[in-house]
Motif scaffolding. Structure first.
Motif, short mmCIF file in Angstrom:
data_model
loop_
_atom_site.label_atom_id
_atom_site.label_comp_id
_atom_site.label_asym_id
_atom_site.label_seq_id
_atom_site.Cartn_x
_atom_site.Cartn_y
_atom_site.Cartn_z
N UNK A 92 -7.64 -10.00 6.57
CA UNK A 92 -6.40 -9.60 7.22
C UNK A 92 -6.41 -8.09 7.47
N UNK A 93 -6.31 -7.72 8.75
CA UNK A 93 -6.29 -6.31 9.14
C UNK A 93 -4.93 -6.01 9.75
N UNK A 94 -4.24 -5.07 9.16
CA UNK A 94 -2.93 -4.69 9.69
C UNK A 94 -3.05 -3.32 10.37
N UNK A 95 -2.42 -3.18 11.54
CA UNK A 95 -2.43 -1.90 12.25
C UNK A 95 -1.07 -1.23 12.10
N UNK A 96 -1.07 0.04 11.81
CA UNK A 96 0.18 0.78 11.70
C UNK A 96 0.03 2.11 12.42
N UNK A 97 1.13 2.61 12.95
CA UNK A 97 1.08 3.91 13.62
C UNK A 97 2.29 4.08 14.52
N UNK A 98 2.43 5.27 15.06
CA UNK A 98 3.58 5.54 15.94
C UNK A 98 3.47 4.76 17.24
#
Ligand code: GDP
Length: 298
Positions: free
Chosen positions: A102-108
């Motif tokens: 499971x790869x989660x992406x986070x960022x503005x």
């Protein structure tokens, strides 16, 4: 992106060529010029300080080498120190023992998360994986649709809430996507999450709730290298609010100074894992600290 920095460093180091021996004063003068070049490129001050200290200590303590002249020796040290601030070794994705990973992406918002999701999915598919893209950015009206377009271009399916079901519930969507991945045998799940234009408590909480629901194997913080000095503050806010295991630098094709993004590894302690350098899905690669250092030093 790093053209100005690259030109400056190259010219500082070129000035050393032809010198038979370097005095401590020569090394100090060179270090001062490197310091200015790094600061002008927006590299964060604590990172610059460490860098300069490393170069000075090593250059002054360097054994006289048979193989390299003094200028080459300094260039080698600067190169190695650059590799160090960029993270040293290449850090690769860690896959779960029991799929799905499971790869989660986070960022503005606008950092390039959705585009990156497509790039990563296509890259993984090219390596023989069977990724599933998951639309958990339910904040921006068009985000789900955008991920579907990206998924289609990448040839990777997208798990998204049905109209009227789960539209306001990104945590529930993230959780259900894992069931879907197991059912349809996707070995990697890439979860796109919502961002705001600025750092925002509600957004951080939503990302943290998704994280807690799906316990990702990797959380990738997606950072627009064009945002300049804000990069460091943004990275620290995401580190403290959500936490992450790796960084993806995007928009490296831009013409901003970019040094702030180069500071992110040292400031947050987490490695830069991928680099994105254009709007096309192919404009994407693993981040290699040594190759980036070579590129910067021309
Ligand atoms: P998100 O809001 O974080 O999901 O960001 P998007 O993926 O929607 O990207 C925002 C904008 O940046 C879009 O116009 C993308 O085409 C563009 N973009 C994303 N990655 C890159 C990149 O590496 N280089 C350039 N030049 N543009 C990019």
């Amino acid at each position: 992106m790093f053209d100005t920095l690259s030109d400056r460093l190259t010219s500082v180091l070129t000035n050393l060529r032809g010198k038979g021996r370097l005095s401590d004063a020569d090394i100090d003068a060179t270090a001062r010029e490197i310091r200015i070049a790094l600061l002008e490129a927006d590299v964060a001050l604590p990172v610059v300080r460490n860098f300069i200290k490393g170069v000075k200590d090593r250059a002054k303590g360097a054994e006289v080498s048979q193989a390299l002249n003094p200028a080459q020796q300094v260039i080698k040290i600067v190169n190695e120190e650059l590799v160090t601030i960029l993270g040293g070794e290449t850090r690769r994705l860690e896959y779960a023992k029991n799929p799905p990973t499971v790869i989660m992406l986070a960022g503005l918002q606008g950092s390039g998360k959705t585009t990156l999701a497509g790039k990563l999915a296509k890259w993984l598919a090219g390596q023989g994986h069977t990724p599933l893209l998951v639309a958990c950015d339910l904040q921006r009206p068009n985000a789900v649709n955008q991920l579907q377009v990206v998924g289609e271009r990448a040839g990777v399916p997208v798990f998204a809430p049905e109209p009227g079901n789960g539209v306001g519930d990104p945590v529930g969507v993230s959780r259900r996507s894992l069931d879907e991945a197991r059912r349809a045998q996707h070995d990697v799940v890439i979860v796109d999450t919502a961002g705001r234009l600025g750092i925002d408590e509600e957004m951080m909480k939503q990302a943290a709730d998704i994280r807690d629901a799906i316990t990702p194997d990797e959380i990738l913080f997606v950072l627009d290298a064009m945002i300049g000095q804000d990069a460091v503050n943004t990275a620290e806010a995401f580190r403290d609010g959500v936490g992450f295991s790796g960084v993806v630098l995007t928009k490296l094709d831009g013409d901003a100074r970019g040094g702030a993004a180069l500071s992110v590894r040292e400031v947050t302690g987490q490695p830069i894992m991928f680099a994105s350098s254009g709007e096309k899905l192919e404009d994407f690669d693993i981040f290699h600290p040594d190759r980036m250092a070579n590129r910067i030093l021309g």
